[in-house]
Design a protein around this motif. Sequence first.
Motif, PDB file in Angstrom:
ATOM      1  N   LEU A 134      37.886  36.416  44.742  1.00  8.44           N
ATOM      2  CA  LEU A 134      38.071  35.038  44.010  1.00  8.44           C
ATOM      3  C   LEU A 134      39.341  34.656  44.071  1.00  8.44           C
ATOM      4  CD1 LEU A 134      39.695  35.753  41.186  1.00  8.44           C
ATOM      5  CD2 LEU A 134      37.779  37.175  40.883  1.00  8.44           C
ATOM      6  N   ARG A 135      39.315  33.228  43.786  1.00 10.89           N
ATOM      7  CA  ARG A 135      40.529  32.370  44.042  1.00 10.89           C
ATOM      8  C   ARG A 135      41.127  31.835  42.758  1.00 10.89           C
ATOM      9  NH1 ARG A 135      41.464  26.762  45.931  1.00 10.89           N
ATOM     10  NH2 ARG A 135      43.317  26.392  45.957  1.00 10.89           N
ATOM     11  N   VAL A 136      42.301  32.121  42.344  1.00 10.10           N
ATOM     12  CA  VAL A 136      42.876  31.414  41.111  1.00 10.10           C
ATOM     13  C   VAL A 136      44.302  30.671  41.356  1.00 10.10           C
ATOM     14  CG1 VAL A 136      41.309  32.735  39.864  1.00 10.10           C
ATOM     15  CG2 VAL A 136      43.422  33.809  40.385  1.00 10.10           C
ATOM     16  N   GLU A 137      44.492  29.897  40.334  1.00 11.71           N
ATOM     17  CA  GLU A 137      45.933  29.405  40.515  1.00 11.71           C
ATOM     18  C   GLU A 137      46.081  28.711  39.145  1.00 11.71           C
ATOM     19  OE1 GLU A 137      45.352  25.159  42.771  1.00 11.71           O
ATOM     20  OE2 GLU A 137      45.793  26.812  44.122  1.00 11.71           O
ATOM     21  N   GLY A 138      47.280  28.256  39.050  1.00  9.45           N
ATOM     22  CA  GLY A 138      47.659  27.250  37.997  1.00  9.45           C
ATOM     23  C   GLY A 138      47.655  28.081  36.644  1.00  9.45           C
ATOM     24  N   ASP A 139      48.445  28.931  36.419  1.00  4.98           N
ATOM     25  CA  ASP A 139      48.293  30.036  35.172  1.00  4.98           C
ATOM     26  C   ASP A 139      46.827  30.516  34.718  1.00  4.98           C
ATOM     27  OD1 ASP A 139      50.906  29.434  34.780  1.00  4.98           O
ATOM     28  OD2 ASP A 139      50.759  27.608  33.748  1.00  4.98           O
ATOM     29  N   ALA A 140      46.111  30.554  35.605  1.00  4.32           N
ATOM     30  CA  ALA A 140      44.626  31.073  35.385  1.00  4.32           C
ATOM     31  C   ALA A 140      44.814  32.644  35.453  1.00  4.32           C
ATOM     32  CB  ALA A 140      43.595  30.753  36.394  1.00  4.32           C
ATOM     33  N   HIS A 141      44.105  33.382  34.916  1.00  4.58           N
ATOM     34  CA  HIS A 141      43.959  34.740  34.984  1.00  4.58           C
ATOM     35  C   HIS A 141      42.584  35.238  34.525  1.00  4.58           C
ATOM     36  CE1 HIS A 141      43.759  35.032  30.274  1.00  4.58           C
ATOM     37  NE2 HIS A 141      44.604  33.998  30.500  1.00  4.58           N
ATOM     38  N   ILE A 142      41.750  35.723  36.014  1.00  4.21           N
ATOM     39  CA  ILE A 142      40.437  36.165  35.731  1.00  4.21           C
ATOM     40  C   ILE A 142      40.279  37.619  36.165  1.00  4.21           C
ATOM     41  CG2 ILE A 142      38.202  35.671  36.972  1.00  4.21           C
ATOM     42  CD1 ILE A 142      39.277  33.233  35.432  1.00  4.21           C
ATOM     43  N   SER A 143      39.300  38.152  35.714  1.00  4.43           N
ATOM     44  CA  SER A 143      38.948  39.463  35.943  1.00  4.43           C
ATOM     45  C   SER A 143      37.293  39.698  36.298  1.00  4.43           C
ATOM     46  CB  SER A 143      39.200  40.392  34.704  1.00  4.43           C
ATOM     47  OG  SER A 143      38.724  41.959  35.204  1.00  4.43           O
ATOM     48  N   HIS A 162      52.213  29.154  37.573  1.00  6.50           N
ATOM     49  CA  HIS A 162      52.209  27.730  38.111  1.00  6.50           C
ATOM     50  C   HIS A 162      52.598  27.818  39.441  1.00  6.50           C
ATOM     51  CE1 HIS A 162      52.441  23.487  37.767  1.00  6.50           C
ATOM     52  NE2 HIS A 162      53.809  23.599  38.239  1.00  6.50           N
ATOM     53  N   TYR A 163      53.605  28.451  40.019  1.00  2.00           N
ATOM     54  CA  TYR A 163      53.671  28.374  41.489  1.00  2.00           C
ATOM     55  C   TYR A 163      53.269  29.463  42.404  1.00  2.00           C
ATOM     56  CZ  TYR A 163      57.681  25.796  39.238  1.00  2.00           C
ATOM     57  OH  TYR A 163      58.247  24.707  38.474  1.00  2.00           O
ATOM     58  N   VAL A 164      52.284  30.429  41.731  1.00  3.37           N
ATOM     59  CA  VAL A 164      51.797  31.425  42.461  1.00  3.37           C
ATOM     60  C   VAL A 164      50.386  31.682  42.162  1.00  3.37           C
ATOM     61  CG1 VAL A 164      51.709  33.956  42.969  1.00  3.37           C
ATOM     62  CG2 VAL A 164      53.863  33.027  42.651  1.00  3.37           C
ATOM     63  N   GLY A 165      49.529  31.463  43.559  1.00  7.39           N
ATOM     64  CA  GLY A 165      47.963  31.577  43.420  1.00  7.39           C
ATOM     65  C   GLY A 165      47.395  32.097  44.545  1.00  7.39           C
ATOM     66  N   GLY A 166      46.247  32.101  44.509  1.00  5.04           N
ATOM     67  CA  GLY A 166      45.843  32.704  45.790  1.00  5.04           C
ATOM     68  C   GLY A 166      44.460  33.517  45.703  1.00  5.04           C
ATOM     69  N   GLY A 194      40.985  30.265  32.655  1.00  2.00           N
ATOM     70  CA  GLY A 194      41.139  29.144  33.573  1.00  2.00           C
ATOM     71  C   GLY A 194      40.135  29.149  34.455  1.00  2.00           C
ATOM     72  N   ASP A 195      40.339  28.603  35.656  1.00  2.00           N
ATOM     73  CA  ASP A 195      39.057  28.296  36.611  1.00  2.00           C
ATOM     74  C   ASP A 195      39.182  29.203  37.748  1.00  2.00           C
ATOM     75  OD1 ASP A 195      38.302  26.189  34.803  1.00  2.00           O
ATOM     76  OD2 ASP A 195      39.401  24.806  36.088  1.00  2.00           O
ATOM     77  N   ILE A 196      37.838  29.556  38.233  1.00  2.00           N
ATOM     78  CA  ILE A 196      37.809  30.190  39.481  1.00  2.00           C
ATOM     79  C   ILE A 196      37.382  29.023  40.599  1.00  2.00           C
ATOM     80  CG2 ILE A 196      36.364  32.014  40.908  1.00  2.00           C
ATOM     81  CD1 ILE A 196      35.683  33.434  38.453  1.00  2.00           C
ATOM     82  N   LEU A 197      38.377  29.147  41.435  1.00  2.00           N
ATOM     83  CA  LEU A 197      38.278  28.239  42.573  1.00  2.00           C
ATOM     84  C   LEU A 197      37.569  28.607  43.860  1.00  2.00           C
ATOM     85  CD1 LEU A 197      41.920  26.546  42.216  1.00  2.00           C
ATOM     86  CD2 LEU A 197      39.765  25.692  40.874  1.00  2.00           C
ATOM     87  N   SER A 198      37.068  27.649  44.709  1.00  2.00           N
ATOM     88  CA  SER A 198      36.570  27.808  45.895  1.00  2.00           C
ATOM     89  C   SER A 198      36.443  26.518  46.764  1.00  2.00           C
ATOM     90  CB  SER A 198      35.080  28.671  45.751  1.00  2.00           C
ATOM     91  OG  SER A 198      34.710  29.033  47.010  1.00  2.00           O
ATOM     92  N   ASP A 199      37.399  26.392  47.912  1.00  2.00           N
ATOM     93  CA  ASP A 199      37.388  25.323  48.473  1.00  2.00           C
ATOM     94  C   ASP A 199      37.977  25.650  50.036  1.00  2.00           C
ATOM     95  OD1 ASP A 199      40.123  25.496  48.198  1.00  2.00           O
ATOM     96  OD2 ASP A 199      40.062  24.178  46.661  1.00  2.00           O
ATOM     97  N   TYR A 200      38.494  24.891  50.727  1.00  2.00           N
ATOM     98  CA  TYR A 200      38.807  24.973  52.143  1.00  2.00           C
ATOM     99  C   TYR A 200      40.124  25.796  52.058  1.00  2.00           C
ATOM    100  CZ  TYR A 200      42.148  21.519  51.561  1.00  2.00           C
ATOM    101  OH  TYR A 200      43.296  20.690  50.880  1.00  2.00           O
TER     102      TYR A 200
END
Length: 214
Positions: A134-143, A162-166, A194-200
């Motif tokens: 899963l991909r997260v960024e912007g102060d998100a925390h996901i389990s 804010h500066y580290v995601g992936g 926060g959100d779980i992202l998925s894009d290019y």
Amino acid sequence: MQSENIKELRTMIKTQDAKILHLHLQHADKIDLVNKSNLMEPKPRNFQSKKAPTFEGPELSEKVMRTQTQHRIARASDTPIAFYAYSSQTFSRPSDHLVLSFDTVITNGGNSYHPHSGVFIAPRSGYYVFTWSLRVEGDAHISTELMVNGAPQSSIYFDATHYVGGNTSGTVVVQVNQGDEVFVRTTKDNFNGGDILSDYMGRTYFGGWLLHVA
């Protein structure tokens, strides 16, 4: 006197001979009639019909079903079991125990992964490898956690800044039985924000394959 007796005796002999001849002729006529009758009337032919091989209904059905089952098993054993799919959308602030659906299917050998529900149903018992990311960024925390039926097998956690995601990912080797359901869901107890992202830039995905038949 003696000559008269001789004449009378000859007459009797002739009469007897005539009667015997007449009887012989009658007997010959009867034999001839019987022979003609036999020639004109065809003798009944003794046809012995060959019996076709018979099969008992239940035994035949059982043999057919056994053969069909063996063919299905043979075909199933030749089919590779492997799948990979990713999400084409963002999971916005997912709730606890949300089952993630990975709707874009790239590989689905055996057609055992169901993109609408996000669930993989094991077609055969054995040892499987499952991986998810899963991909997260912007102060998100996901389990998230990988589930087999109702039992968690492993979990991963990412706390972005804010500066580290992936992306973060997990891999599990687990024995499952035919018909077991395998899926990825969020955990509980307020571990998710926060959100779980998925894009290019990074895909949120789920995949797996059969390692060994048990």
